[in-house]
Design a protein around this motif. Structure first.
Motif, PDB file in Angstrom:
ATOM      1  N   GLU A 134       0.755  -1.061  -0.040  1.00  0.00           N
ATOM      2  CA  GLU A 134      -0.048  -0.069  -0.058  1.00  0.00           C
ATOM      3  C   GLU A 134       1.001   1.376   0.098  1.00  0.00           C
ATOM      4  OE1 GLU A 134      -3.160   2.697   0.025  1.00  0.00           O
ATOM      5  OE2 GLU A 134      -3.189   0.681  -0.563  1.00  0.00           O
ATOM      6  N   ILE A 135       1.769   1.134   0.791  1.00  0.00           N
ATOM      7  CA  ILE A 135       3.005   2.448   0.748  1.00  0.00           C
ATOM      8  C   ILE A 135       3.471   2.510  -0.371  1.00  0.00           C
ATOM      9  CG2 ILE A 135       4.731   3.301   1.954  1.00  0.00           C
ATOM     10  CD1 ILE A 135       2.055   3.545   3.457  1.00  0.00           C
ATOM     11  N   LEU A 136       4.053   1.468  -1.106  1.00  0.00           N
ATOM     12  CA  LEU A 136       4.607   1.669  -2.398  1.00  0.00           C
ATOM     13  C   LEU A 136       3.555   2.232  -3.447  1.00  0.00           C
ATOM     14  CD1 LEU A 136       6.743  -1.476  -2.394  1.00  0.00           C
ATOM     15  CD2 LEU A 136       7.720   0.579  -2.717  1.00  0.00           C
ATOM     16  N   ARG A 137       2.382   1.585  -3.350  1.00  0.00           N
ATOM     17  CA  ARG A 137       1.442   2.131  -4.272  1.00  0.00           C
ATOM     18  C   ARG A 137       1.215   3.649  -4.094  1.00  0.00           C
ATOM     19  NH1 ARG A 137      -3.815   3.412  -4.453  1.00  0.00           N
ATOM     20  NH2 ARG A 137      -4.318   2.773  -2.402  1.00  0.00           N
ATOM     21  N   GLN A 138       1.090   4.126  -2.913  1.00  0.00           N
ATOM     22  CA  GLN A 138       1.180   5.759  -2.738  1.00  0.00           C
ATOM     23  C   GLN A 138       1.946   6.399  -3.334  1.00  0.00           C
ATOM     24  OE1 GLN A 138      -1.606   7.328  -0.972  1.00  0.00           O
ATOM     25  NE2 GLN A 138      -2.722   5.558  -1.089  1.00  0.00           N
ATOM     26  N   VAL A 139       3.430   5.982  -3.089  1.00  0.00           N
ATOM     27  CA  VAL A 139       4.508   6.452  -3.368  1.00  0.00           C
ATOM     28  C   VAL A 139       4.748   6.512  -4.890  1.00  0.00           C
ATOM     29  CG1 VAL A 139       7.064   6.484  -3.363  1.00  0.00           C
ATOM     30  CG2 VAL A 139       5.907   6.157  -1.316  1.00  0.00           C
ATOM     31  N   GLU A 140       4.249   5.607  -5.572  1.00  0.00           N
ATOM     32  CA  GLU A 140       4.358   5.513  -7.033  1.00  0.00           C
ATOM     33  C   GLU A 140       3.364   6.359  -7.527  1.00  0.00           C
ATOM     34  OE1 GLU A 140       3.942   1.394  -7.739  1.00  0.00           O
ATOM     35  OE2 GLU A 140       6.034   1.102  -7.100  1.00  0.00           O
ATOM     36  N   SER A 141       2.306   6.867  -6.959  1.00  0.00           N
ATOM     37  CA  SER A 141       1.418   7.548  -7.313  1.00  0.00           C
ATOM     38  C   SER A 141       1.467   9.140  -6.474  1.00  0.00           C
ATOM     39  CB  SER A 141      -0.208   7.167  -7.411  1.00  0.00           C
ATOM     40  OG  SER A 141      -0.469   6.751  -6.171  1.00  0.00           O
ATOM     41  N   VAL A 142       2.676   9.610  -6.330  1.00  0.00           N
ATOM     42  CA  VAL A 142       2.884  10.733  -5.313  1.00  0.00           C
ATOM     43  C   VAL A 142       1.871  11.864  -5.660  1.00  0.00           C
ATOM     44  CG1 VAL A 142       4.704  11.902  -6.796  1.00  0.00           C
ATOM     45  CG2 VAL A 142       4.702  11.774  -4.290  1.00  0.00           C
TER      46      VAL A 142
END
Length: 124
Positions: free
Chosen positions: A50-58
């Motif tokens: 989830e955190i990676l998903r958030q970061v990838e769509s900053v």
């Protein structure tokens, strides 16, 4: 055991509380409890995703950067370090706002993160 949807909802709920109170002090205990539950439930991989998903769509974060910083500091996943480093290179040339958010996340991955005092549970 938590599932991915529950993890996402809890991050959003804590983010809403941060928006309402405008104070990391008001969400610190919730973040600590959430992190403890994730760890004890062995759901770190779901949170990492989830955190990676958030970061990838900053540009389209649904979770405030302060929450991502807290979680990044607590768990310090190597995959997150790599993703932030890669995305930061790209963002610096095209998205200054996104680059700044990524810089803040990158800073929080350091053991001596200067802003960790915004979260008393990280200072103990």
């Amino acid at each position: 055991m938590l599932n991915a949807a529950e993890i996402s909802r809890e991050l959003i709920r804590i983010g809403e509380r941060l928006t309402e109170t405008n104070s990391t002090l008001k969400i610190d205990e919730a973040l600590k409890s959430f992190s403890d539950v994730v760890r004890s439930s062995k759901c770190e991989a779901l949170l990492e995703g989830e955190i990676l998903r958030q970061v990838e769509s900053v540009q389209g974060l649904t979770v405030p950067v302060e929450i991502i910083q807290y979680v990044a500091h607590v768990f310090a996943w190597p995959s997150l370090r790599r993703a932030v480093a890669t995305l930061l290179i790209e963002a610096r040339s095209s998205d200054l706002r996104g680059a700044r958010a990524l810089e803040l996340i990158d800073e929080s991955l350091s053991e001596d993160w200067e802003d960790r005092d915004l979260f008393p549970s990280l200072c103990g």
